[in-house]
Write an enzyme that holds these catalytic residues in place. Structure first.
Site, PDB file in Angstrom:
ATOM      1  N   GLY B 692       0.839  -1.203   0.000  1.00 29.61           N
ATOM      2  CA  GLY B 692       0.000   0.000   0.000  1.00 29.61           C
ATOM      3  C   GLY B 692       0.868   1.243   0.000  1.00 29.61           C
ATOM      4  CD  GLU B 695      -4.374   6.245   3.332  1.00 24.41           C
ATOM      5  OE1 GLU B 695      -4.386   7.359   3.883  1.00 24.41           O
ATOM      6  OE2 GLU B 695      -5.321   5.805   2.665  1.00 24.41           O
TER       7      GLU B 695
END
Lengths: 177, 728
Positions: B692, B695
């Site tokens: 990921g 973020e």
């Protein structure tokens, strides 16, 4: 508080009289992306809402409706303007170019291609305004340096943070790269 | 039976780029179904109290006004459970309570936008106003403190050779995506179709189903393009319910788009924090203890919380840690996840204090961090799946030229400008959730892959097409990925940096299975040149199956399907997500470097250049990853230097609720930005080896800038944003 320009009867008119009136409208003829159009519209209609809600040209975006973000940028008689702050009825005889009018058939405008080449967008929402603004910036000759491009593109916000790449795309299309 | 990797890892351009540069991409408000009418919300002009009267006569008398809806005439909706955040979610006109300034109290529906706007302005709403409390710094906590502890931090701090103690404050930030929240709702009998700006089409189905007490299979949500969101389209807000309610009441499709001003009251924000931090260390800078006392704003009707404490408990080896998190209920709307939620707020105090400790001890900030690098995750006692933070420091320092930094503050000048360099670490957890994707290979040799996920900007359709292309052995041009329709196979919310891991793994699973199905068909087909071959020896490239060691022996998908008279092959791919307790500590990491110039006389801060080095494991598309990373640096510059929601505490009014007064970075603010990615994969995280990215790239940006400001000026600013006023 709701925004927008409110034109209406004089302020001293009684409320009931206000309520009874039909919204004042006007007829306007303008050319949009080379096509002549004549419409009768509510005088309060912005150029942006005319394009989006009446002509189905939804490429120009409403980001703030207050001239602060540039997502609605179009060219009026070759100059870039915030269409959200432009009343449509004052555009009698004007020539308007939107993002939909830049490509020639399947052939993208060089700045559209540059945006793809430089990955100059993420969500794509500010992109039509950035590209039209960039076309204006190039036509105005404000592309002498990266700093100059950044300065003259600063009316167009991009919240995904693609500025670095937008600047490169404008440079590319201006032939500086 | 592994496939060659051709598309994954390549910097391919976005598959939907053409739609986005020509204005053809349809965002929610771009839809105008036949007969569409317009709705404009009227908001409360008091911060707390009751609505005592609504005079809609002038509005209703306007020609073209179809209806005004408020709590006086709204249909009663069934009760709903608040799941997250816990509490009582805001409903559409179900009572007369005003919970915060800007709460919707009525909606005007009219045949044109101009009439609806004017009608809304004619509404006269009267209130029995009560005193509202919106100031975090003076309000009391709710009294339900969340705590965490290991060891005895208070005692260890007493005994520590070096102690630091400070309180840090961060301003409320608003997501401010360029696309305002908007929805078009249409009823066809008892079926509801909405075109909504959302990061989770199936979440909207679920929530509208609850709001209207109707079966979810009668609701369809369509959202193929999302004009930025950063979290704020990951919840079904009350305006969406209002639009659907209005459409049912006037029996016409209704378009409702929030004004930019309304966005500041209606769709969440990164909450303001007060973060009291104490650090204790030995003389060499080895941390012995830390305490973290956090106060966060929330609304009175819901208790929002996020992972602000995580960096402080796992980023560095610290034997004794005590943490306390207090909600402070205020008369405000509920906060909501904003890019790097919690982590980006928590990293600011922690990384500022580490910089301060390095300065106090005369140790390089990177060296201090290396001395406190943990062997495993001390908050969970789990081993790290992968943690390449050392590599991030090393590669980042080298690329940035960290060795040129003068550790003595206020020692580098360029005319009136004081120059400084700073760095900070970042971390974000690797979320994954259950997901599915349908894969269909047609007789013409092209594939269609679908999942009800979303794309708010990272390039979901592109990265998913890359995964599919490699697993199917097709070129990018032979694959189409579609998303953003609730009728597609289920996907989790497009948030928390989990889309690639979750949906990507489902896509890979489906494509692997479809490829195996095709191979099985070929090796059992007497008409195939691959008849009788070992399945494990077959690879597929460009839509052609062949023997790995004898490439001339093979055939295309098209021939295989045609000969077998198959119109298509179809598979549903799935990813189960994590099951049971995690066996590893799973996080992505970042090292952020910043160089700033501070005008010695004006206090003006300009970021001159930034570099981020990231451990996000496998990078599916470096071109898109680069855009995400430098985009987050840009957002982080806003968080560090510009973004600050200003509330008038007399009535809870946000006074800078527009893009002229709430400052965000512009073209002219842009420095030189660079991102580098540490090579690696993490197959403990998920089958495609990603951790990921969206973020982690913002976590650490603000403290890196704050630390650079300290290096430039010798001033430690403990409040975000860092403004000229603070530096004068």
């Amino acid at each position: 508080m709701v925004g927008g320009v409110v034109t209406g009867p004089p302020v001293h008119a009684a409320e009931d009289a206000v309520a009874a009136e039909v919204p004042p409208g006007s007829r306007v003829s303008l050319t949009v992306n080379g096509v002549r159009r004549t419409v009768t519209i509510d005088n309060r209609t912005s150029l942006l809402d005319l394009l989006r809600e009446h002509f189905g040209l939804t490429g120009s975006k409403k980001g703030c409706n207050a001239g602060a973000c540039g997502a609605c940028t179009v060219l009026v008689d070759g100059r870039r303007v915030n269409s959200c702050l432009t009343l449509a009825v004052r555009l009698e005889g004007a020539e308007v170019t939107t993002i939909e009018g830049l490509a020639k058939g399947d052939r993208l405008h060089p700045l559209q291609q540059a945006f793809i080449d430089q990955d100059a967008f993420q969500c794509g929402f500010c992109t039509p305004g950035q590209i039209v603004s960039g076309v204006g910036c190039i036509q105005e000759g404000h592309t002498g340096s990266a700093e100059e491009i950044r300065e003259w593109m600063s009316g167009n916000l991009c919240r995904c943070g693609c500025y670095v790449k937008i600047e490169r795309a404008v440079e590319q299309a201006a032939g500086r790269k | 039976m592994s496939q060659p990797q051709a598309a994954v890892g390549a910097a391919v351009p976005r598959v939907d780029a053409r739609l986005r540069v020509t204005g053809q991409a349809k965002y929610a408000a771009d839809n105008s179904p036949d007969g569409v009418v317009h709705a404009v919300i009227v908001e409360s002009s008091v911060g707390r109290g009751r609505v005592t009267g609504i005079d809609a006569r002038a509005a209703e008398a306007q020609p073209g006004v179809l209806k005004v809806i408020s709590h006086l005439n709204a249909p009663k909706l069934p009760p709903v459970e608040g799941r997250f955040p816990p509490g009582k979610p805001l409903r559409a006109f179900q009572d007369d309570r005003v919970r915060f300034f800007g709460q919707p109290v009525a909606v005007a529906v009219a045949t044109t936008l101009e009439i609806a706007q004017h009608a809304a302005s004619l509404m006269k709403v009267s209130y029995d106003a009560e005193i509202s409390l919106t100031d975090l710094s003076v309000a009391d906590a709710a009294g339900e403190t969340q705590t965490y502890a290991r060891g005895d931090a208070d005692r260890a701090l007493e005994a520590a050779a070096v102690r630091l103690e400070s309180t840090y404050r961060t301003a409320r930030n608003h997501h401010n995506p360029m696309e305002p929240a908007g929805i078009v709702a249409r009823w066809d009998g008892d079926r509801l179709t909405v075109w909504e700006k959302t990061q989770w089409v199936q979440g909207t189905v679920f929530n509208l189903s609850g709001e209207f007490g109707m079966p979810p299979d009668r609701i369809r949500v369509i959202s193929p393009f999302v004009g930025g969101a950063f979290g704020n389209a990951a919840r079904t807000w009350v305006h969406s319910v209002i639009a659907a309610m209005a459409a049912r009441e006037v029996e016409r499709p209704v378009k409702l788009v929030l004004t930019r001003r309304q966005m500041y009251f209606a769709v969440g924000y990164r909450p303001a924090y007060e973060y009291g931090l104490r650090l204790g260390s030995d003389r060499r800078g080895r941390l012995t203890a830390s305490t973290h006392d956090v106060r966060a704003e929330s609304s009175r009707y819901e208790t929002y919380s996020e992972s602000v404490l995580v960096p402080g408990r796992m980023l560095y080896s610290t034997p004794n840690v005590r943490q306390a998190y207090d909600h402070v209920p205020l008369d405000v709307s509920t906060p909501w996840f904003m890019r790097g939620p919690g982590y980006s707020s928590g990293a600011y105090p922690v990384e500022s204090a580490m910089d301060e400790l390095a300065h106090e001890l005369g140790v390089d900030p990177i060296e201090l961090r290396l001395r406190n690098e943990p062997a495993d995750d001390e908050s969970s006692s789990l081993p790290f799946s992968t943690r390449r933070l050392r590599e991030c420091y090393r590669a980042g320092a080298r690329e940035f030229g960290w060795h040129r930094r003068n550790p003595k503050p206020r020692s580098t000048r360029d005319g009136d400008w004081l120059i400084g360099m700073g760095m900070a670490a970042g971390v974000y957890d690797t979320m994954r959730s259950q997901a599915q994707a349908s894969v269909r290979l047609d007789a013409d040799g092209t594939a269609l892959v679908q999942s009800a996920t979303s794309d708010m900007g990272p390039g979901t359709a592109t990265s998913m097409s890359q995964v599919a292309a490699d697993a199917l052995g097709l070129t990018m041009r032979q694959v189409v990925f579609r998303l953003g329709d609730s009728l597609m196979p289920p996907a989790p919310v497009h948030a928390g940096s989990q889309t690639m891991a979750s949906v990507g793994s489902a896509v890979q699973d489906g494509c692997d299975n479809l490829r195996k199905q095709a191979i099985t068909l070929a090796v059992n087909d007497e008409g195939s040149p691959l008849y009788g071959a070992d399945s494990a020896d077959i690879v597929i490239r460009g839509g052609r199956l062949s023997l790995k060691d004898e490439p001339t022996r093979g055939e295309t998908y098209r021939r295989l399907l045609a000969r077998n008279e198959r119109t298509h092959l179809e598979v549903l791919g799935s990813y189960a997500g994590p099951s049971g307790p995690e066996k590893f500590s799973l996080y992505a990491y970042a090292a952020i470097f910043a160089e700033v110039a501070v005008d010695a006389r004006l206090g003006l801060v300009r970021v001159r250049r930034m570099l981020g080095a990231y451990d996000a494991a496998r990078i599916v598309n470096p071109r898109l990853a680069d855009s995400q990373a430098i985009g987050a640096m840009t957002g982080g510059i806003g968080q560090a230097l510009l973004e600050h929601t200003v509330t008038d505490h007399r009535d809870g009014r946000i006074v800078n609720a527009n893009l002229a007064d709430y400052l965000v970075p512009t073209h002219a603010d842009m420095p030189d930005l660079k991102a580098i990615f540490i090579d690696g994969q993490d197959y403990e995280a998920d089958p495609i080896g990603v951790k990921g990215l969206g973020e982690v790239v913002i976590v650490g940006v603000a403290p890196a800038i704050a630390n650079a400001v300290f290096n430039a000026t010798g001033r430690r600013i403990r409040e975000l944003p860092i403004t000229a006023e603070a530096l004068l």
